[in-house]
Structures are given as structure tokens and as C-alpha cells.
Design an enzyme around this catalytic site. Structure first.
Site, short mmCIF file in Angstrom:
data_model
loop_
_atom_site.label_atom_id
_atom_site.label_comp_id
_atom_site.label_asym_id
_atom_site.label_seq_id
_atom_site.Cartn_x
_atom_site.Cartn_y
_atom_site.Cartn_z
N GLY A 180 -76.69 21.98 -17.90
CA GLY A 180 -77.91 21.24 -18.16
C GLY A 180 -78.32 21.23 -19.62
O GLY A 180 -78.62 20.18 -20.19
N ASN A 201 -74.57 18.80 -9.89
CA ASN A 201 -74.84 18.90 -11.33
C ASN A 201 -75.44 17.61 -11.89
O ASN A 201 -76.13 17.63 -12.90
CB ASN A 201 -73.54 19.18 -12.10
N ARG A 235 -79.00 16.41 -13.55
CA ARG A 235 -79.54 16.84 -14.84
C ARG A 235 -78.47 17.00 -15.93
O ARG A 235 -78.80 16.97 -17.11
CB ARG A 235 -80.27 18.18 -14.68
N LYS A 271 -65.55 21.11 -16.62
CA LYS A 271 -66.68 20.60 -17.39
C LYS A 271 -66.34 20.41 -18.86
O LYS A 271 -66.83 19.47 -19.51
CB LYS A 271 -67.89 21.53 -17.24
N ASN A 309 -77.18 33.01 -17.14
CA ASN A 309 -77.12 34.38 -16.64
C ASN A 309 -77.29 35.36 -17.80
O ASN A 309 -76.84 35.11 -18.92
CB ASN A 309 -75.80 34.63 -15.89
N CYS A 337 -81.73 28.24 -11.74
CA CYS A 337 -82.07 26.86 -11.38
C CYS A 337 -81.60 26.53 -9.97
O CYS A 337 -82.26 25.78 -9.24
CB CYS A 337 -81.45 25.88 -12.38
#
Length: 350
Positions: free
Chosen positions: A137, A166, A169, A182, A227, A285
Site C-alpha cells: 500500500g 491488494n 489500495r 510484487k 510488521n 491492515c
């Protein structure tokens, strides 16, 4: 034989009408061939169904063999072509000319017009190397705007793949890239946005075994992870390497951002958050939810802070924590100071 060919044509045509992937259509035809071969092997000679499907299993075995050979040859040819093709911007970016081209000057004209940036600042952006931790994000808008701004080398590290959840956002990814790493999705988007930047993707999880070596290649680090273990590792590595860290976090409707830079008398992340909160106290989130545009707001702020640091423009968020409450359209800024007893940066800088 004719009946089997007709059935295969019907399966293929039906798949096209229903927009079924080609792989699924070939699978159905393959199953049809298996059924035909079973009929040839099981039913006795002269059986009407066996006669209608060719009457001889050897014919179908030959067809299957030719199909397997053709598939193997095609796969081999693709592999050879992939090896022979030049790799576009992976881990070894090509050297750039020292001067900007006319196309680059036109592309960055709105930057160059700004007195705080100008041609000198744009060249600084062109020479800069920025590492982004996470292509989610926060990383999505930050990466896109860093690329658009003309940051010369952008590294992105993330071990995750694009998922459907995903896309609400993480705007750097698209629906057709679901299942793709990603970092590869981000690379494709940044290269499409600005072919003048060099992108280094790292499809792996950041850990202490190589963090220091990786960070040493970059001037600034942006941390968009969700995290605490990674956040503390990133902070410790940046402090040790005297690298400015732009770190942000999100939850539901609220985001926060600061520049942690003890080498320039600003606190490090551990000065403000000396230890991680208890498990479950700060939900992720995925657990608490997040409004879609919020990562765009905070992630864009991260890119702005990076541009300010690179061009020496304005007053970066060193020693300040900005908190944005999207639900009530409220922004607050809190002053931060280094801690003399910080376990990470105390005594590291004079």
C-alpha cells in the site's frame, strides 16, 4: 475420427465464447483424447463406439506422441529465446549519459522551473539511489512517484505476490498481474511510467544476513512494511550505515510519517518506539482494515520527503512525526527528540 475432431472443435469454440483460458481448453481436449484412447483399449473390435472414434488405438497414440513432441519443442524454443533475449533492467542497470536528453528535459520541466529544485536538483534526483522496503500500500504510490520524479536508481524488495485483495489500495499492481511477484509487477509499472529510471527488484524477504550489504548501495531508504520485526531491522541497519530512513505506517483511517536520521541530529525509529507493542495491540491492515486512498496519501508524502532530502529543498520531517486523520481531515505534527539512552543510536553520533 470425424466425430472426435468435431467434439474437439466444439470444446474449443465453447471455451472461446465463454472466455475460458487457452490452458483450460487444451486440458479439456487432452481429456477427450484420453477418453478416446480408453475406448479403443477397452471396447472389443467392431464395437460401434470404437469404430466411430477411429477403430485403432495406434492412430491416437501417434497423434498424442506428435502433440507431446510439438509441445516440448515449443517449450524448448521459448526457453532458448528467453536466454538469448537481452534482460531489461534487472540487477545490473546500464550506465547513463552524463547529460539529460531533450526528452528528459521536457519530462522534468515542471521540476526544473521550481527554484528549490532547478536543473541542479533534477540532476541530483537522476544520480540518487533510493531503496523501498515493501511494494504494498505505501510502497505503491511511493515507487510510482519516485519513478515519475526521475530518481535514477530505485530498488524494491518484497517477497510477496499480487493478490486480489491488494488491488483496493495497492495501485501499482493491476488485475492481470494477480499471482505475479510484487517486485516484478512494480518494475513493469515503473518502467512503463518512466523508461529513464533503473529499477532493481529483489524478490525475497529482508533479513539481517544481507540487509547491511543491500542498504550500502542506496542513499535513502523508505520503509513501507507492516510488521515491527522488519521495521526495527530496517532502522538498525540505517543507523549503522548513516542512511536517512523515511518510515510510515497506516491503520484504518489514520497514517503517520517521519524522517529518522540520527546522523543529522534527528531521532531514530527506536528513540520514539523503543519496543514493539504487545501482540494484538496494534492490528495490521488485514485485521483492522484500511480505507483505500489513505496509503496513496501517506505513500506520496514518503516520495515527497525523499525528493526533498535529495534536492535539499525545504524542511524535511526530521524530528517531527506527522499524523494524518483522513476520517476527520485533520493533520497534527508532533516534535520528536533523540533519546540519550536509545539502544540503537545512543553514542553512535556526536
Amino acid at each position: 475420427m470425424i466425430m472426435v475432431a468435431a467434439m474437439a472443435a466444439v470444446l474449443w469454440g465453447t471455451g472461446m465464447v465463454m472466455d475460458t483460458p487457452k490452458r483450460a481448453r487444451w486440458t479439456m481436449i487432452g481429456l477427450l483424447l484420453v477418453i478416446v484412447m480408453i475406448i479403443q483399449l477397452v471396447l472389443p473390435d467392431g464395437h460401434p463406439l470404437r469404430e466411430a472414434t477411429g477403430g485403432d488405438v495406434r492412430l491416437w497414440a501417434l497423434i498424442v506422441a506428435f502433440g507431446v513432441i510439438a509441445f516440448g519443442y515449443r517449450k524448448l524454443l521459448r526457453g532458448l529465446r528467453a536466454k538469448a533475449s537481452p534482460q531489461v533492467v534487472r540487477d545490473t542497470p546500464a550506465d547513463k549519459p552524463s547529460a539529460m536528453s531533450e526528452t528528459e528535459l521536457d519530462r522534468y520541466a515542471r521540476h526544473i522551473m521550481l527554484r528549490e529544485v532547478g536543473g541542479t536538483g533534477q540532476m541530483a534526483l537522476r544520480r540518487a539511489k533510493v531503496l523501498v522496503i515493501g511494494a504494498g500500500g505505501l510502497g505503491s504510490p511511493a515507487l510510482l512517484y519516485l519513478a515519475a520524479a526521475g530518481v535514477g536508481q530505485i530498488g524494491v524488495i518484497d517477497d510477496d505476490t499480487v493478490e486480489n485483495s491488494n488491488l483496493q489500495r495497492q495501485v501499482i499492481h493491476t488485475d492481470d498481474r494477480i499471482g505475479m511477484p510484487k517486485v516484478q509487477s512494480a518494475l513493469d509499472a515503473m518502467r512503463a511510467q518512466n523508461p529513464f529510471v533503473q529499477v532493481k527488484p529483489y524478490h525475497r524477504r529482508l533479513d539481517a544476513s544481507f540487509a547491511a550489504e543491500l542498504f550500502a548501495e542506496y542513499d535513502i531508504v523508505l520503509d513501507g512494511t507492516d510488521n515491527f520485526e522488519t521495521r526495527y531491522l530496517v532502522n538498525e541497519t540505517c543507523v549503522a550505515g548513516k542512511i536517512p530512513l523515511i518510515s510510515a505506517a497506516l491503520t484504518q483511517w489514520e497514517g503517520q510519517i517521519s524522517v529518522y536520521d540520527p546522523a543529522n541530529n534527528a531521532p531514530c525509529y527506536a528513540c520514539i518506539f523503543p519496543e514493539a507493542p504487545a501482540a494484538g495491540l496494534v492490528p495490521s491492515c488485514a485485521e483492522a482494515g484500511v480505507i483505500g486512498p489513505l496509503p496513496g496519501v501517506i505513500g506520496s508524502m514518503m516520495a515527497v520527503e525523499a525528493v526533498k532530502l535529495i534536492t535539499c529543498a525545504g524542511d524535511p520531517l526530521r524530528g517531527r512525526l506527522m499524523i494524518y486523520d483522513a476520517l476527520y481531515a485533520d493533520t497534527r505534527t508532533i516534535g520528536l527528540k533523540r533519546r540519550d539512552d536509545c539502544a540503537v543510536c545512543s553514542g553512535s553520533f556526536t
